[in-house]
Write a protein that holds these residues in place. Structure first.
Motif, PDB file in Angstrom:
ATOM      1  N   ALA A 154      -9.357  19.153 -11.714  1.00 50.94           N
ATOM      2  CA  ALA A 154      -8.179  20.252 -11.837  1.00 50.94           C
ATOM      3  C   ALA A 154      -7.152  18.991 -11.178  1.00 50.94           C
ATOM      4  N   HIS A 155      -7.102  17.785 -10.686  1.00 51.01           N
ATOM      5  CA  HIS A 155      -5.856  16.682 -10.130  1.00 51.01           C
ATOM      6  C   HIS A 155      -5.457  16.795 -10.997  1.00 51.01           C
ATOM      7  N   GLN A 156      -5.884  15.975 -13.075  1.00 54.46           N
ATOM      8  CA  GLN A 156      -5.525  15.868 -13.638  1.00 54.46           C
ATOM      9  C   GLN A 156      -4.355  17.232 -14.603  1.00 54.46           C
ATOM     10  N   ALA A 157      -5.283  17.945 -14.755  1.00 54.04           N
ATOM     11  CA  ALA A 157      -4.337  19.463 -15.182  1.00 54.04           C
ATOM     12  C   ALA A 157      -3.094  19.285 -14.409  1.00 54.04           C
ATOM     13  N   SER A 158      -2.855  19.544 -13.362  1.00 51.28           N
ATOM     14  CA  SER A 158      -2.232  19.792 -12.667  1.00 51.28           C
ATOM     15  C   SER A 158      -0.851  18.570 -11.848  1.00 51.28           C
ATOM     16  N   LEU A 159      -1.340  17.758 -12.275  1.00 54.63           N
ATOM     17  CA  LEU A 159      -0.289  16.985 -11.785  1.00 54.63           C
ATOM     18  C   LEU A 159       0.969  17.202 -12.243  1.00 54.63           C
ATOM     19  N   SER A 160       1.628  18.065 -13.476  1.00 57.09           N
ATOM     20  CA  SER A 160       3.323  17.966 -13.803  1.00 57.09           C
ATOM     21  C   SER A 160       3.398  19.163 -13.203  1.00 57.09           C
ATOM     22  N   GLY A 161       3.281  19.537 -12.082  1.00 56.58           N
ATOM     23  CA  GLY A 161       3.166  21.412 -11.609  1.00 56.58           C
ATOM     24  C   GLY A 161       3.047  21.196 -10.020  1.00 56.58           C
ATOM     25  N   GLY A 162       2.266  19.559  -9.388  1.00 57.08           N
ATOM     26  CA  GLY A 162       1.997  19.413  -8.321  1.00 57.08           C
ATOM     27  C   GLY A 162       0.604  19.513  -7.904  1.00 57.08           C
ATOM     28  N   THR A 163       0.137  18.601  -7.457  1.00 54.35           N
ATOM     29  CA  THR A 163      -0.798  18.648  -6.703  1.00 54.35           C
ATOM     30  C   THR A 163      -1.595  17.603  -5.387  1.00 54.35           C
ATOM     31  N   ILE A 164      -2.132  18.356  -4.919  1.00 50.13           N
ATOM     32  CA  ILE A 164      -2.652  17.805  -3.376  1.00 50.13           C
ATOM     33  C   ILE A 164      -4.352  17.268  -3.513  1.00 50.13           C
ATOM     34  N   GLY A 165      -3.966  15.661  -3.362  1.00 51.51           N
ATOM     35  CA  GLY A 165      -5.254  15.393  -2.902  1.00 51.51           C
ATOM     36  C   GLY A 165      -6.218  14.540  -1.308  1.00 51.51           C
ATOM     37  N   VAL A 166      -6.991  15.214  -1.040  1.00 50.04           N
ATOM     38  CA  VAL A 166      -7.942  15.209   0.069  1.00 50.04           C
ATOM     39  C   VAL A 166      -8.585  14.736  -0.109  1.00 50.04           C
ATOM     40  N   ILE A 167      -8.958  13.140   1.388  1.00 50.56           N
ATOM     41  CA  ILE A 167      -9.723  11.817   0.259  1.00 50.56           C
ATOM     42  C   ILE A 167     -10.491  11.857   2.170  1.00 50.56           C
ATOM     43  N   ALA A 168     -11.588  11.560   1.873  1.00 55.78           N
ATOM     44  CA  ALA A 168     -12.721  11.504   3.336  1.00 55.78           C
ATOM     45  C   ALA A 168     -12.792  10.184   3.228  1.00 55.78           C
ATOM     46  N   SER A 169     -11.668   9.113   3.139  1.00 55.74           N
ATOM     47  CA  SER A 169     -11.671   7.410   3.310  1.00 55.74           C
ATOM     48  C   SER A 169     -10.166   7.189   4.344  1.00 55.74           C
ATOM     49  N   GLY A 170     -10.204   6.152   4.602  1.00 63.57           N
ATOM     50  CA  GLY A 170      -8.594   5.942   4.914  1.00 63.57           C
ATOM     51  C   GLY A 170      -7.744   5.830   3.917  1.00 63.57           C
ATOM     52  N   ILE A 171      -6.440   6.117   4.471  1.00 57.52           N
ATOM     53  CA  ILE A 171      -5.224   6.333   3.353  1.00 57.52           C
ATOM     54  C   ILE A 171      -5.865   4.616   2.543  1.00 57.52           C
ATOM     55  N   ASP A 172      -6.634   4.133   2.569  1.00 54.55           N
ATOM     56  CA  ASP A 172      -5.897   3.222   1.605  1.00 54.55           C
ATOM     57  C   ASP A 172      -6.862   2.701   1.027  1.00 54.55           C
ATOM     58  N   VAL A 173      -8.031   3.370   0.983  1.00 50.47           N
ATOM     59  CA  VAL A 173      -8.978   3.680  -0.200  1.00 50.47           C
ATOM     60  C   VAL A 173      -9.425   3.946  -0.488  1.00 50.47           C
ATOM     61  N   ALA A 174     -10.176   2.931  -1.881  1.00 52.24           N
ATOM     62  CA  ALA A 174      -9.956   5.089  -2.959  1.00 52.24           C
ATOM     63  C   ALA A 174     -11.329   5.068  -3.429  1.00 52.24           C
ATOM     64  N   TYR A 175     -12.071   6.207  -3.337  1.00 50.38           N
ATOM     65  CA  TYR A 175     -13.376   6.815  -3.585  1.00 50.38           C
ATOM     66  C   TYR A 175     -13.424   8.159  -4.350  1.00 50.38           C
ATOM     67  N   PRO A 176     -14.084   8.229  -5.384  1.00 51.66           N
ATOM     68  CA  PRO A 176     -15.190   7.464  -6.031  1.00 51.66           C
ATOM     69  C   PRO A 176     -14.473   5.758  -6.522  1.00 51.66           C
ATOM     70  N   PRO A 177     -14.464   4.815  -6.674  1.00 46.27           N
ATOM     71  CA  PRO A 177     -14.481   3.751  -7.669  1.00 46.27           C
ATOM     72  C   PRO A 177     -13.678   3.869  -8.604  1.00 46.27           C
ATOM     73  N   GLU A 178     -14.011   4.298  -9.154  1.00 47.69           N
ATOM     74  CA  GLU A 178     -13.961   4.966 -11.071  1.00 47.69           C
ATOM     75  C   GLU A 178     -12.826   6.099 -10.807  1.00 47.69           C
ATOM     76  N   HIS A 179     -12.097   6.745  -9.559  1.00 47.78           N
ATOM     77  CA  HIS A 179     -10.712   7.865  -9.435  1.00 47.78           C
ATOM     78  C   HIS A 179     -10.022   6.546  -8.782  1.00 47.78           C
ATOM     79  N   ALA A 180      -9.701   5.674  -8.632  1.00 44.96           N
ATOM     80  CA  ALA A 180      -8.700   4.946  -7.832  1.00 44.96           C
ATOM     81  C   ALA A 180      -7.618   5.027  -8.899  1.00 44.96           C
ATOM     82  N   ASP A 181      -7.437   4.791 -10.430  1.00 46.28           N
ATOM     83  CA  ASP A 181      -6.231   5.320 -10.827  1.00 46.28           C
ATOM     84  C   ASP A 181      -5.385   6.550 -10.872  1.00 46.28           C
ATOM     85  N   LEU A 182      -6.810   6.983 -10.729  1.00 46.94           N
ATOM     86  CA  LEU A 182      -6.406   8.886 -10.202  1.00 46.94           C
ATOM     87  C   LEU A 182      -5.213   9.054  -8.884  1.00 46.94           C
ATOM     88  N   GLN A 183      -5.857   8.484  -7.797  1.00 46.28           N
ATOM     89  CA  GLN A 183      -6.033   8.166  -7.112  1.00 46.28           C
ATOM     90  C   GLN A 183      -4.484   7.377  -6.773  1.00 46.28           C
TER      91      GLN A 183
END
Length: 362
Positions: A154-183
């Motif tokens: 969902a995030h990848q397909a909506s980047l051009s129009g605007g997307t909001i990611g809400v994470i369960a970690s701190g703002i400086d922690v990427a999870y899951p690790p394989e989504h670090a670039d996407l985050q």
């Protein structure tokens, strides 16, 4: 935010990070004392009256947190800031303070949440991309949780129009690790939100809290694929309780990953098959959803300014959750006195708050 001094902003963060202060008690303290600095001064006495031996969060700890937020390139969003997500602000249990990276104005636009299974089928991932891309083209901001499977698609397909990611970690922690670039892409091209302090690793108890933010920001939540008892169903239930549209894509009864969506539809969620179905439901949304998957939550008023002694209701509490209005009836005290007693018990570590405004003994 405008009109908020640096000292008061610091005090608000310190107040929220103090032991046993949650979203409800935070707002009640602000209302009762007028400012976080005054609430902090009164906090030790309230904690003592509630039977606790805690102290407010240490100033050096909060100073370190503020520096970590700056280092991460993030900033704080307070509940009364003009760029705080407006639909989320309507919820009683909304986070009083968020940290964010990116364009906070995205949350001011019409938002729709898309969530689903982490181990999603190829067909469901394709559907999520279709819904997210077409909704973005139609002017909607897509909200999701940056998890594997449906969220990431969902995030990848909506980047051009605007997307909001809400994470369960701190703002400086990427999870899951394989989504670090996407985050990082979401933070730079969209908006990244976190409730937990920087440096916080995601724990199991953080994900339902994250889900309530996703459901609260959006006018509607679309579940593309979900197994029974999945986190996506928690998001759907929270959206229903918040009076938002709950939509689900039906699937084969032979696939366990579709059972959650099919059950939601049985329970009153709206069946959708095309993006136009979603847009039709959300066009002109004014807080009256057509889906019926919702529970009426008990309303929590603010703690009134009063000099009445707090009610002695500790003896009425058990480990079974009970509605606050029931405590008012049984105690014979005013609603304000009961809420003050509950606040003191919470600050003392003797009270647990539950969904729907219910409370129990810790």
């Amino acid at each position: 935010m405008e009109g908020l001094s640096q000292a008061e902003a610091f005090a608000r963060i310190r107040l929220l990070r103090s032991p046993n202060v949650g979203p409800v008690s935070y707002r009640q303290l602000l209302h009762r004392f007028g400012a976080a600095e005054a609430a902090l001064s009164a906090l030790p006495d309230l904690i003592q009256r509630g039977g606790g031996g805690y102290r407010p969060a240490a100033e050096d700890r909060i100073a370190a947190e503020v520096q970590a937020v700056r280092t991460a390139g993030a900033r704080y969003l307070f509940h009364d800031s003009p760029d705080y997500p407006p639909l989320l602000a309507e919820q009683d249990g909304a986070p009083p303070i968020l940290t964010c990276r990116g364009d906070a104005n995205l949350a001011l636009r019409p938002c729709v949440a898309i969530v689903g299974a982490r181990n999603a089928s190829a067909a469901a991932v394709k559907l999520a991309r279709m819904f997210a891309g077409e909704l973005a083209e139609a002017g909607y901001v897509v909200v999701s949780g940056l998890a594997r499977g449906i969220d990431g698609a969902a995030h990848q397909a909506s980047l051009s129009g605007g997307t909001i990611g809400v994470i369960a970690s701190g703002i400086d922690v990427a999870y899951p690790p394989e989504h670090a670039d996407l985050q990082e892409v979401v933070a730079s091209q969209g908006l990244l939100l976190a409730e937990q302090p920087p440096g916080t690793e995601p724990l199991a108890r953080h994900f339902p809290s994250r889900n309530r933010i996703i459901a609260g920001i959006a006018a509607g939540t679309l579940i593309v694929e979900a197994a029974p008892k999945s986190g996506s169903l928690i998001t759907a239930r929270l959206a229903g309780e918040a009076g938002r549209e709950v939509m689900a894509v039906p699937g084969s009864p032979l696939d366990s990953r579709s059972q959650g969506c099919n059950q939601l539809i049985r329970d009153g969620a709206t069946l959708v098959q095309r993006t136009d179905d979603v847009i039709e439901l959300l066009t002109g949304f004014q807080g009256q959803p057509r889906s019926i998957l919702r529970e009426v939550s008990a309303e929590w008023g603010v703690l009134p300014e009063q000099t009445e002694d707090p009610a002695d209701i500790a003896g009425l509490l058990t480990t079974a959750p009970v509605a606050v209005d029931e405590l008012v009836r049984q105690s014979g005290a005013s609603a304000g006195a009961v809420q003050l007693a509950l606040l003191e018990l919470e600050l003392g570590g003797r009270l647990v708050r539950h969904a729907g405004g219910r409370v129990s003994r810790a």
